[in-house]
Write an enzyme that holds these catalytic residues in place. Structure first.
Site, short mmCIF file in Angstrom:
data_model
loop_
_atom_site.label_atom_id
_atom_site.label_comp_id
_atom_site.label_asym_id
_atom_site.label_seq_id
_atom_site.Cartn_x
_atom_site.Cartn_y
_atom_site.Cartn_z
N TYR A 112 0.91 -1.06 0.22
CA TYR A 112 -0.01 -0.02 0.10
C TYR A 112 1.08 1.24 -0.23
O TYR A 112 1.43 1.65 1.20
CB TYR A 112 -0.98 -0.18 1.24
CG TYR A 112 -1.86 1.18 1.32
CD1 TYR A 112 -2.55 1.78 0.17
CD2 TYR A 112 -1.83 1.93 2.57
CE1 TYR A 112 -3.19 2.98 0.34
CE2 TYR A 112 -2.64 3.17 2.61
CZ TYR A 112 -3.34 3.65 1.59
OH TYR A 112 -4.01 4.67 1.41
N ASP A 157 -2.14 -1.60 -3.84
CA ASP A 157 -2.60 -0.17 -4.14
C ASP A 157 -1.38 0.37 -4.41
O ASP A 157 -1.05 1.05 -3.22
CB ASP A 157 -3.68 0.33 -3.28
CG ASP A 157 -4.13 1.80 -3.35
OD1 ASP A 157 -3.72 2.35 -4.42
OD2 ASP A 157 -4.83 2.18 -2.51
N HIS A 261 -12.29 1.62 -4.46
CA HIS A 261 -11.58 0.65 -5.16
C HIS A 261 -12.26 -0.72 -5.64
O HIS A 261 -13.15 -1.15 -4.82
CB HIS A 261 -9.96 0.00 -4.77
CG HIS A 261 -9.22 1.19 -4.36
ND1 HIS A 261 -7.90 1.44 -5.07
CD2 HIS A 261 -9.30 2.13 -3.39
CE1 HIS A 261 -7.48 2.53 -4.48
NE2 HIS A 261 -8.09 2.90 -3.69
#
Length: 270
Positions: A112, A157, A261
């Site tokens: 992330y 991500d 998302h």
């Protein structure tokens, strides 16, 4: 064997556990990588995942922010957590999996990357400076440089939409964090340093639009389709020819109380 992996920024695993359960019951990936779990490890809903058939869970979480997790049907040989920029902020976890007796282990990194705030100026915005430094450290990180027959996957991500058609308007987003030239260059440098294969762009031409994220700020995300491709799946060269399918579950953005998302899934023959 057929191996399926999904990455999904869930934006609070406890808040959206029913959505995750719905997805797992319908899709049944072998491995699910989550980001932004926003959950300390001792409060993670592990029992629910185990009831769904996912017995193996690796966590790097914290209260209220960030957090990554790997949920798997396949046992882990090992797990590891790396810190970047000297911050202990739960942005990485890796696991190794044995997918076949004669095969080398599969090493999976789940990331992330910092979002970077709203101002694309590292002098005026410490969050953007942190993001750029994080990407620089990823590029220099030796374990992210697979070679030879190493079977590595990097997902997550990554908070950068690096190509022109990874955003709804290249021209209008050039000065918007996630698509500024400096971010795009740095993420592509991470990819090049590890000789990673971007699965989405291996299978979908650069001329086609691809999105995995749509802002909550839009009352109706489908109007204008103003998305960005922030969620990525990369594989090492040894796995390039093994990829058989790639899917983005756009419909998940319209589920009740969704994440901003959507799940992104790769299938490989290993």
């Amino acid at each position: 064997m057929s191996f399926t992996l999904t990455t999904w920024n869930i934006n609070s695993v406890r808040l959206r556990i029913e959505l995750v359960a719905k997805f797992l019951k319908a899709q049944r990936p072998d491995v699910l990588c989550l980001q932004e779990t926003k959950c300390p490890d001792d409060a993670f809903p592990a029992k629910r995942f185990k009831r769904l058939g996912y017995e193996h869970i690796a966590l790097n979480g914290q209260k209220g922010y960030h957090g990554v997790a790997v949920i798997s049907k396949i046992p882990f040989l090992a797990t590891d957590i790396r810190t970047f920029c000297d911050n202990i902020d739960s942005r990485h976890i890796s696991v190794s999996l044995q997918t076949g007796a004669a095969d080398p282990p599969l090493l999976l990194h789940n990331f992330y990357v910092p979002a970077g705030g709203d101002i694309p100026d590292p002098e005026a915005n410490p969050k953007f400076k942190h993001k750029l430094s994080f990407l620089d450290e990823m590029r220099a990180c030796a374990p992210l440089h697979p070679s030879g027959d190493a079977r590595h996957i990097l997902v997550g991500d990554l908070n950068v939409a690096p190509h022109e058609h990874d955003v709804w308007s290249h021209k209008q987003l050039l000065k918007v964090v996630s698509h500024t030239p400096v971010e795009c260059d740095k993420l592509l440098a991470v990819q090049a340093a590890g000789n990673w294969v971007d699965v989405a762009r291996e299978r979908i031409p650069l001329s086609e639009k691809i999105y995995t994220w749509w802002s909550y700020r839009a009352a109706d995300w489908t109007i204008g389709d103003r998305g960005r491709r922030l969620d990525h799946i990369w594989v090492s060269e040894a796995l390039r020819a093994r990829v058989t399918d790639f899917k983005i579950l756009r419909d998940a953005r319209s589920w009740e109380r969704p994440s901003d998302h959507v799940p992104v899934t790769v299938t490989m023959e290993l």
